[in-house]
Design an enzyme around this catalytic site. Sequence first.
Site, PDB file in Angstrom:
ATOM      1  N   ASP A   1       0.891  -1.268  -0.105  1.00 22.56           N
ATOM      2  CA  ASP A   1      -0.095   0.185   0.102  1.00 22.56           C
ATOM      3  C   ASP A   1       0.955   1.395   0.015  1.00 22.56           C
ATOM      4  OD1 ASP A   1       0.069   1.315   3.078  1.00 22.56           O
ATOM      5  OD2 ASP A   1       0.359  -0.997   3.141  1.00 22.56           O
TER       6      ASP A   1
ATOM      7  N   ASP B   1       0.427   5.474   1.128  1.00 22.62           N
ATOM      8  CA  ASP B   1      -0.327   6.725   1.700  1.00 22.62           C
ATOM      9  C   ASP B   1      -0.088   7.913   1.167  1.00 22.62           C
ATOM     10  OD1 ASP B   1      -1.436   4.574   3.271  1.00 22.62           O
ATOM     11  OD2 ASP B   1       0.103   5.031   5.021  1.00 22.62           O
TER      12      ASP B   1
ATOM     13  N   ASP C   1      -3.940   4.486  -0.180  1.00 18.30           N
ATOM     14  CA  ASP C   1      -5.174   5.413   0.955  1.00 18.30           C
ATOM     15  C   ASP C   1      -4.706   7.001   0.796  1.00 18.30           C
ATOM     16  OD1 ASP C   1      -6.048   2.941   1.999  1.00 18.30           O
ATOM     17  OD2 ASP C   1      -4.523   2.877   3.583  1.00 18.30           O
TER      18      ASP C   1
END
Length: 332
Positions: A71, A73, A123
């Site tokens: 992931d 951010d 995200d």
Amino acid sequence: MADCHNLFLEYNGGLNINKSKKDRLSKSKDALRKRIRNYFAEHHPEYKPMFYIQGSYKMGNMIKTKDDECDLDDGVYFLRKPDVTATTLQGWVYNAVEGHTEAGQQHRKKCIRVLYANDYHIDLPVYYQLAGDDQHPFLAVKNIGWEESDPKEFIDWFRDVKTDLMVRISRYLKGWGDHKRNSMPSGLAMAVLTEKNLVTNEKDDIALRDTLKEIRKSLKRKWECVMPTTPKDDLFSDYDETFKTNFFNALDAFITDADAAIGDNCQEKASKKWRKHLGDRFPLGQSDQSEEARSIGQAETDGSLIIILPGQPIVKVFVGLCNIGVFGCPNL
């Protein structure tokens, strides 16, 4: 004692994101930024988004999961005080990215998550920040409001305190959390716990074992994991007693097997103990047979000594009071 230091270095390398995935992440990040800018320019021109990569990607301790996912951010910042609720502003970012991927998006508590099926997710936490050196950003929290939070301050802190060993140990702990999945702290909490409790050693297996023990001591004294930067909140505040019990059970089991692994004379057996907690991405060690790089003496009842040298025939030595007889014994 089985030395698994090199196995840990190999495991650490295996946690890295490969270049092609990094390139896809970067392109996806840029595409989302463009989409968000265009959406706000058209629908809410008084709000001009700015962006800041944060989290493990920025800290350098990002890992790929056992499902080969990861992931990124990417904070969405607005340099003004919103005249809408935190949830509404999150919703606008959600609208901006809606339909961008086939896997879709999610409006989560503290971010908008964009999914890229079986590959990664990005995200998008939403902030506002006012001008002034002493002004910290405020994070949008769904259905709650705004809370002070400063990811850049945390990254600056991490860069100041980090060492190569600290980064590796935090990655091992994140790998442990990924393997166990249930009742495990976040990657952010693992980084904070590592810095607070790190025990240095030239061998990573020993450093990890000793750090786990220090984490246990610290959390037994006080069940908390306080952020060292704004807002200096307790990352464990939302965890219930069941989580706490389960985590201590997992921690105790890891420490027990770590002690056993370090005390084992066979690297292969030791590595299997580490794999119980880190998964099969942790490499298997060498067996006893492949570790016969040392000369060993094995006493026989007939007063002889068998000497084993790597790549050489087995040699049997007869030791007497007055003479020594040496015979090659390739078939022993």
